[in-house]
Write a protein that holds these residues in place. Sequence first.
Motif, PDB file in Angstrom:
ATOM      1  N   SER A 196       0.371  -1.327   0.295  1.00 43.60           N
ATOM      2  CA  SER A 196       0.108   0.381  -0.184  1.00 43.60           C
ATOM      3  C   SER A 196       0.873   1.220   0.158  1.00 43.60           C
ATOM      4  O   SER A 196       2.275   1.442   0.840  1.00 43.60           O
ATOM      5  CB  SER A 196      -1.075  -0.312   1.422  1.00 43.60           C
ATOM      6  N   MET A 197       0.310   2.009  -0.463  1.00 41.88           N
ATOM      7  CA  MET A 197       1.351   3.688  -0.145  1.00 41.88           C
ATOM      8  C   MET A 197      -0.305   4.361  -0.386  1.00 41.88           C
ATOM      9  O   MET A 197      -1.508   4.847  -0.585  1.00 41.88           O
ATOM     10  CB  MET A 197       2.000   3.871  -1.709  1.00 41.88           C
ATOM     11  N   SER A 198       0.669   5.861  -0.202  1.00 40.10           N
ATOM     12  CA  SER A 198      -0.208   7.044   0.271  1.00 40.10           C
ATOM     13  C   SER A 198       1.045   8.341   0.792  1.00 40.10           C
ATOM     14  O   SER A 198       1.362   8.377   0.605  1.00 40.10           O
ATOM     15  CB  SER A 198      -0.872   7.236   1.541  1.00 40.10           C
ATOM     16  N   VAL A 199       0.023   9.400  -0.638  1.00 43.17           N
ATOM     17  CA  VAL A 199       1.059  11.415  -0.752  1.00 43.17           C
ATOM     18  C   VAL A 199       0.130  11.619   0.184  1.00 43.17           C
ATOM     19  O   VAL A 199      -1.234  11.679  -0.474  1.00 43.17           O
ATOM     20  CB  VAL A 199       1.360  11.023  -2.036  1.00 43.17           C
ATOM     21  N   CYS A 200       1.145  12.086   0.912  1.00 43.52           N
ATOM     22  CA  CYS A 200      -0.085  13.558   1.468  1.00 43.52           C
ATOM     23  C   CYS A 200       0.584  14.760   0.090  1.00 43.52           C
ATOM     24  O   CYS A 200       1.095  15.062  -0.093  1.00 43.52           O
ATOM     25  CB  CYS A 200       1.568  14.114   2.571  1.00 43.52           C
ATOM     26  N   ALA A 201      -0.456  15.706   0.707  1.00 46.93           N
ATOM     27  CA  ALA A 201      -0.686  17.344   0.102  1.00 46.93           C
ATOM     28  C   ALA A 201      -0.336  17.839   0.364  1.00 46.93           C
ATOM     29  O   ALA A 201       0.099  18.845  -0.175  1.00 46.93           O
ATOM     30  CB  ALA A 201      -2.209  17.265  -0.020  1.00 46.93           C
TER      31      ALA A 201
ATOM     32  N   VAL B 259       3.086  -7.724  13.557  1.00 41.27           N
ATOM     33  CA  VAL B 259       1.303  -8.395  12.072  1.00 41.27           C
ATOM     34  C   VAL B 259       1.930  -7.717  10.764  1.00 41.27           C
ATOM     35  O   VAL B 259       2.464  -6.468  10.681  1.00 41.27           O
ATOM     36  CB  VAL B 259       0.261  -8.432  12.954  1.00 41.27           C
ATOM     37  N   ASP B 260       1.663  -7.842   9.711  1.00 40.47           N
ATOM     38  CA  ASP B 260       1.518  -8.028   8.399  1.00 40.47           C
ATOM     39  C   ASP B 260       0.130  -6.330   8.370  1.00 40.47           C
ATOM     40  O   ASP B 260      -0.793  -6.597   9.192  1.00 40.47           O
ATOM     41  CB  ASP B 260       0.847  -9.112   7.347  1.00 40.47           C
ATOM     42  N   VAL B 261       0.511  -5.752   7.520  1.00 43.11           N
ATOM     43  CA  VAL B 261       0.197  -4.182   7.512  1.00 43.11           C
ATOM     44  C   VAL B 261       0.046  -3.669   6.368  1.00 43.11           C
ATOM     45  O   VAL B 261       0.470  -4.667   5.013  1.00 43.11           O
ATOM     46  CB  VAL B 261       1.417  -3.053   7.440  1.00 43.11           C
ATOM     47  N   ASN B 262      -1.695  -4.300   5.895  1.00 37.61           N
ATOM     48  CA  ASN B 262      -2.642  -4.392   4.453  1.00 37.61           C
ATOM     49  C   ASN B 262      -2.505  -2.907   4.279  1.00 37.61           C
ATOM     50  O   ASN B 262      -2.116  -2.955   3.012  1.00 37.61           O
ATOM     51  CB  ASN B 262      -3.991  -5.138   5.087  1.00 37.61           C
ATOM     52  N   ILE B 263      -2.989  -1.753   4.980  1.00 42.78           N
ATOM     53  CA  ILE B 263      -3.147  -1.031   3.701  1.00 42.78           C
ATOM     54  C   ILE B 263      -2.588   0.398   4.894  1.00 42.78           C
ATOM     55  O   ILE B 263      -2.666   0.285   6.103  1.00 42.78           O
ATOM     56  CB  ILE B 263      -4.506  -0.757   3.783  1.00 42.78           C
ATOM     57  N   VAL B 264      -2.266   2.022   3.998  1.00 38.44           N
ATOM     58  CA  VAL B 264      -1.556   2.368   4.530  1.00 38.44           C
ATOM     59  C   VAL B 264      -2.690   4.035   4.539  1.00 38.44           C
ATOM     60  O   VAL B 264      -3.019   4.124   2.616  1.00 38.44           O
ATOM     61  CB  VAL B 264      -0.187   3.095   4.710  1.00 38.44           C
ATOM     62  N   GLU B 265      -2.938   4.932   5.190  1.00 38.42           N
ATOM     63  CA  GLU B 265      -3.379   6.279   4.806  1.00 38.42           C
ATOM     64  C   GLU B 265      -2.885   6.992   5.025  1.00 38.42           C
ATOM     65  O   GLU B 265      -3.016   7.550   6.404  1.00 38.42           O
ATOM     66  CB  GLU B 265      -4.895   6.572   4.369  1.00 38.42           C
ATOM     67  N   LEU B 266      -2.383   8.520   4.495  1.00 37.70           N
ATOM     68  CA  LEU B 266      -1.927   9.856   5.149  1.00 37.70           C
ATOM     69  C   LEU B 266      -2.851  11.061   5.369  1.00 37.70           C
ATOM     70  O   LEU B 266      -4.000  11.016   3.855  1.00 37.70           O
ATOM     71  CB  LEU B 266      -0.810  10.731   4.014  1.00 37.70           C
ATOM     72  N   ASN B 267      -3.108  11.171   5.686  1.00 36.60           N
ATOM     73  CA  ASN B 267      -3.781  12.695   5.787  1.00 36.60           C
ATOM     74  C   ASN B 267      -3.394  14.384   5.397  1.00 36.60           C
ATOM     75  O   ASN B 267      -2.169  14.258   5.458  1.00 36.60           O
ATOM     76  CB  ASN B 267      -4.302  13.017   7.345  1.00 36.60           C
ATOM     77  N   SER B 268      -4.116  15.367   5.011  1.00 38.07           N
ATOM     78  CA  SER B 268      -3.634  15.952   4.245  1.00 38.07           C
ATOM     79  C   SER B 268      -2.563  17.033   4.876  1.00 38.07           C
ATOM     80  O   SER B 268      -1.577  17.291   4.203  1.00 38.07           O
ATOM     81  CB  SER B 268      -4.335  16.618   3.213  1.00 38.07           C
ATOM     82  N   ASN B 269      -2.642  16.626   5.980  1.00 34.56           N
ATOM     83  CA  ASN B 269      -1.624  17.576   6.919  1.00 34.56           C
ATOM     84  C   ASN B 269      -0.633  17.155   7.059  1.00 34.56           C
ATOM     85  O   ASN B 269       0.812  17.213   7.349  1.00 34.56           O
ATOM     86  CB  ASN B 269      -2.383  18.264   8.172  1.00 34.56           C
ATOM     87  N   GLY B 270      -0.325  15.709   6.898  1.00 34.63           N
ATOM     88  CA  GLY B 270       0.905  14.444   7.120  1.00 34.63           C
ATOM     89  C   GLY B 270       0.740  14.420   8.604  1.00 34.63           C
ATOM     90  O   GLY B 270       2.191  14.106   8.881  1.00 34.63           O
ATOM     91  N   LEU B 271       0.506  15.059   9.418  1.00 31.32           N
ATOM     92  CA  LEU B 271       0.628  14.729  10.821  1.00 31.32           C
ATOM     93  C   LEU B 271      -0.269  13.428  11.530  1.00 31.32           C
ATOM     94  O   LEU B 271       0.042  13.168  12.516  1.00 31.32           O
ATOM     95  CB  LEU B 271       0.400  15.840  11.538  1.00 31.32           C
TER      96      LEU B 271
ATOM     97  N   ILE C 124      -3.733   2.792   9.519  1.00 27.01           N
ATOM     98  CA  ILE C 124      -3.019   2.029   8.641  1.00 27.01           C
ATOM     99  C   ILE C 124      -3.734   0.750   9.207  1.00 27.01           C
ATOM    100  O   ILE C 124      -4.089   0.152  10.619  1.00 27.01           O
ATOM    101  CB  ILE C 124      -1.941   1.788  10.222  1.00 27.01           C
ATOM    102  N   GLY C 125      -3.892   0.212   8.171  1.00 29.08           N
ATOM    103  CA  GLY C 125      -4.721  -1.108   8.605  1.00 29.08           C
ATOM    104  C   GLY C 125      -3.922  -2.563   8.415  1.00 29.08           C
ATOM    105  O   GLY C 125      -3.387  -2.824   7.563  1.00 29.08           O
ATOM    106  N   PHE C 126      -5.083  -3.416   9.286  1.00 25.15           N
ATOM    107  CA  PHE C 126      -4.177  -4.882   9.032  1.00 25.15           C
ATOM    108  C   PHE C 126      -5.194  -5.807   9.309  1.00 25.15           C
ATOM    109  O   PHE C 126      -6.237  -5.390   8.604  1.00 25.15           O
ATOM    110  CB  PHE C 126      -3.649  -4.792  11.299  1.00 25.15           C
ATOM    111  N   SER C 127      -5.292  -7.097   9.713  1.00 29.75           N
ATOM    112  CA  SER C 127      -5.922  -7.865   9.353  1.00 29.75           C
ATOM    113  C   SER C 127      -7.784  -8.458   9.632  1.00 29.75           C
ATOM    114  O   SER C 127      -8.531  -7.912   9.824  1.00 29.75           O
ATOM    115  CB  SER C 127      -5.632  -9.259   9.545  1.00 29.75           C
TER     116      SER C 127
END
Length: 1161
Positions: free
Chosen positions: A378-383, A415-427, A431-434
Amino acid sequence: MEVSNPTDPSAAAVNIRPKNIYGLRTDVVGNIHFNLYQEVIYPVEGVLAFHDYVSNKQRFLRLPEGVYPEYIAMSVQRKLLAIIETLPKVGTSISIYDLSTLKKRRSLALPNATSKIAYMAFTCDAKTIVLLTKPPEETLYMLMLDKTGTVIEAKPTANLAKGTVECLACNPQDHSLLSVAGDGALLLMTKSEKGVSVSNNVKVDFHITSLAYIATDLIMIGTSQNELILIENGDIKQRQKAYDAELIDIIWDQDLLNKELEHKIPSEKKLFDQRVLCMTAFPRGFAFAIFNQVFVFERVSKFKMERKTILTIPIGFASEHTYQIANVAICSRQETVIVTTKHAQIYVGILIVPETLKTKQLQFQPLGAWIHLSEITSMSVCAWKPIIMTASRDQTVRIWNYETDKVELVRKFQVDVNIVELNSNGLMAAIGFSDQLRITQIFMDELNIVKTYNFPRCKDVKYSNYGHFMAAGYDNIISITSVYNLEILKQLKGHNGLVLSLAWSATDKYLISGGAEGAIYQWDVETGTRVQEIVQKGTEYRSVCCTFNEPLSIYAATNFGVLREFQNSEIVREIVVPSKVRTPLTDMCLSRSDLIMFVGNESGDLFNVQLPFMDAGGASCTLFRFFTSQINKLFFSYDGTLLLAISKNGTLAIWAMDNIEGKVASMDADLLRSQEVLIPRNILLEKNEQIANLEIRLRQQAEEFQYQLSQNEIFDGQQLAEVHRSYCQALEELKKKNNEIEQRHAEEMNQVTFQISDLRDEHKKHLDNLADQYSERMLIEYQKFNNLRESMLALRENYENKLKTSAGILQDTVEGLETDYKRQLDERKELIRGLMKEMQDKKIEFFEYCRRVEEENDRNMVEMQLQYENKLNAEQNSTQLWRGKSGVLEKRYQTLSNDIEKLLEEVETLKEEHSKSQKNITRLTRSIDDLLKDISDRDYAINAKEKRIQELLHKNQELDKYKQVLSHKIAELKAQIEPREFQINDKRKHILEMENELEGLNQNNIQLELQLKELKDKYLSNMEELKVERHRSRAGRECITAICSEIYHVAAFVDSPKRLQVKVKELFQRHASDDELKRHISLDAEVRDEFQRQRAQIERILNMHKDRKPSQDEEKKYQKLFKENVILLSEVDKLREENTHLRNRVKKDMARQKFSGKKTS
């Protein structure tokens, strides 16, 4: 990059070029090399990367489509690169690339397409490639790179009873020699016109894992049991433990080596893997690897090699076995070594430690950033910031800065990390697990978990564009939460399958969701209702996105390679992404301008789709071939100039986009420049404290520097005074030497003058004697004069010529002496001028003195010249006078012709005397020559001594310089040692004081702990007693109540006295037992004993402290402790009073109950 499948050639497609690629293929043997330009060569996805790690720039060599590299080898000259390539349907071949042009030179087919290659190498002349296949064939092939393409085949193990071969090494100087080794086999082979033959079969009983030529006749071998073995001309010469080896002397045999190793204690470290691998030779030495360490030996002499460096890869997040070093490469400058392991990370280190670093143990550092070691999921980009967050199967989450090309944060989970998502402010980040979803705050070097949601099997999480909402899709439910209070605001239900993807509209009013059951819904976030519904069963919408501008269009990527555009719950357009097969699409990304779209599929194809779609369906698609594995995620940077992608092979690719003029949405210039970070208060306090400590340390350093500066000034003053004193001494010595030289010169000149004057006096006396004798005998010889006139005239002429000759010889002698002394004076002048030039910066006074000396010497020389000229003039006048007298004598000869006979006799006598005078002149000439020779010898001796003096002076100056340097260093060391000694003494005193204080405090703490323990015990006992008393009081009240009720029932028998008497007795026996009375009495006795024991303990402690005479500090401490004890005693007294009060109260209650019972009775 290659462009293919353009359906509309006239359209200006967006082009992408690699900016930074982070990844490495670990399935390729020899996956790391150095070229001549100090670039690191390694395979990543479907290309070869050329990484200049100094400027952090990359360039790429694209491999043909569908090619899978298996083995990479480089020539010794670092000009050719050989790659074993496999095509699924074509087979295996070898491609030769020219590293200067990055073009393929030729392609060679393998002699046996079914065999697997175990080892590949170039010969030293780079004209032959040597291949060794894996068991059971174990065949050696030599492929000639000439026009004929000759292939030489040999079976190394054909004549071996047992043993296998798995590695080889080519001779660095002779291209016809090579060695093949393995388990129980070591073969030295030679190539000839007839083929390859075994020249020497070395009998070995060990498993050889690597080998290399360190000289023409020397082979260094590494075994599977941590051994280094030196082979010389086919014989085993030395054998020792590789981990403990420090010196390799080629002259030693095994006996000398064993004697040398007797005094050394072998290492007891347990190695995870004892195999000696990657034996690599270079001109200055050789290197090898044992598990995660590289040992480097440098050639210190012709026959000796010494261990200089031990480089270790630190064990980090990955499994320990993955840190086994698989490949080693050394740069052409022999300064840097790079290695790769079983996980996808390149490490770099210093090959040979400089002598300035007094250590041999170093650690490898990562080449570039710390990359993921497994698939990136997974990947996420900050604004607001130029950062991205990635998650991988290696159970880590990383935050990258794509402007500085650095990894800013790494967090390891269990444990394994399945998904990540950054807030627009980067703070903040999700983080999603199973089984759950965690909300974290992003600190400088940590992720702080602030909230955990029970969202199992969460497939996608998206923060809204304004950052105030978060939507999470798990199972078939979508939960919308608030970012501020982290509460769940709404749960959207309607999907029948898993929610696979989410997307927010530009204003965050709508949420788009795509499911595995083929449904796409547009949700109104405020009401939670569905605005649009698209349901197509049998389709998986793996990725959805919507336009940022009106009208709102929804784009969806399906599992069978089709892109669809929806408006108002209807399919508007549909295109098939061109590929060889209908490969499922994995992700898509749409720019904020709605004009650029990229999609990726499971085959690793990356397409740029021309927007908008054609009305009839279809669109222009441009294929960019880079990945060889599935593309998991695609994102644009917020400014729309970069494309980011992650793959199943663990590669993170960042591309810069070209031809995007007019296709990028405008943005605030302050975005992507945010520098805010979250720092916990305790860390901030620690940092402030560190800053304060550093400021204090800085002030201390400044004071120390001022002190050292003052000490240096004092030392410089002393050195300057010493230099001035030595300069004055040298000046005085030079003055003395010059005076001695002048005195010696004056003495020599006086001696020469005396000798000349003596010669002149003797000559004058001789002439006077001749004149006297001549005048006496003139009359006697006058008669014979007429007969012998002619002979006399001849004799006179001869005599005059001889006089002229003697005068010329004398004149030449004087002139020779003058020229010699002038030459000596010129040499002295040159010496003085040389000394003046050497000391012209410091010795101004000496210049003046030398000038005066020169003037004196010139004046003396002029005076001596005048004296000699006067003397010569006097000689000439005397000669002329004698000539006049000879004329007079001639007249007298004429008048006295009668005396000729006497004159003849006188002439005879004159001849004899003249011969004597000639002999005397010859003797004097010889003496003058001897004197001149003596003078020249003395001058030579003087010059030699002066040269010796100059050399001694030069050595003295060098010794003075060394003395100054050493004294300066001694002074510096003293200046460093003195404050350190003072500090050490102060620290020792302080430590002793603190130890004494600590000992007293420990004793006091022990006593206080005892007292506190006793007080706690008392308090607990009092609480127990209080509980018992309360229980007793409660029991008493209950008993009284029961007694009252029984008395009330007994009162019913007042009319029958006997029955009343029986009932009263029963009542008394039930409630007035002797055991209860005794128990009350025993409890009172225990209370008194406990009180007496505590009182005795307190008195004993007080007496012990009274007998002791403490110091002032201890008295202060004891006073403090005494006050605390007084407070404790007061509290104990209060507790006692409360206890007494409670007891009295209990007694009163019991008495009152008894009294009320009596009244009722």
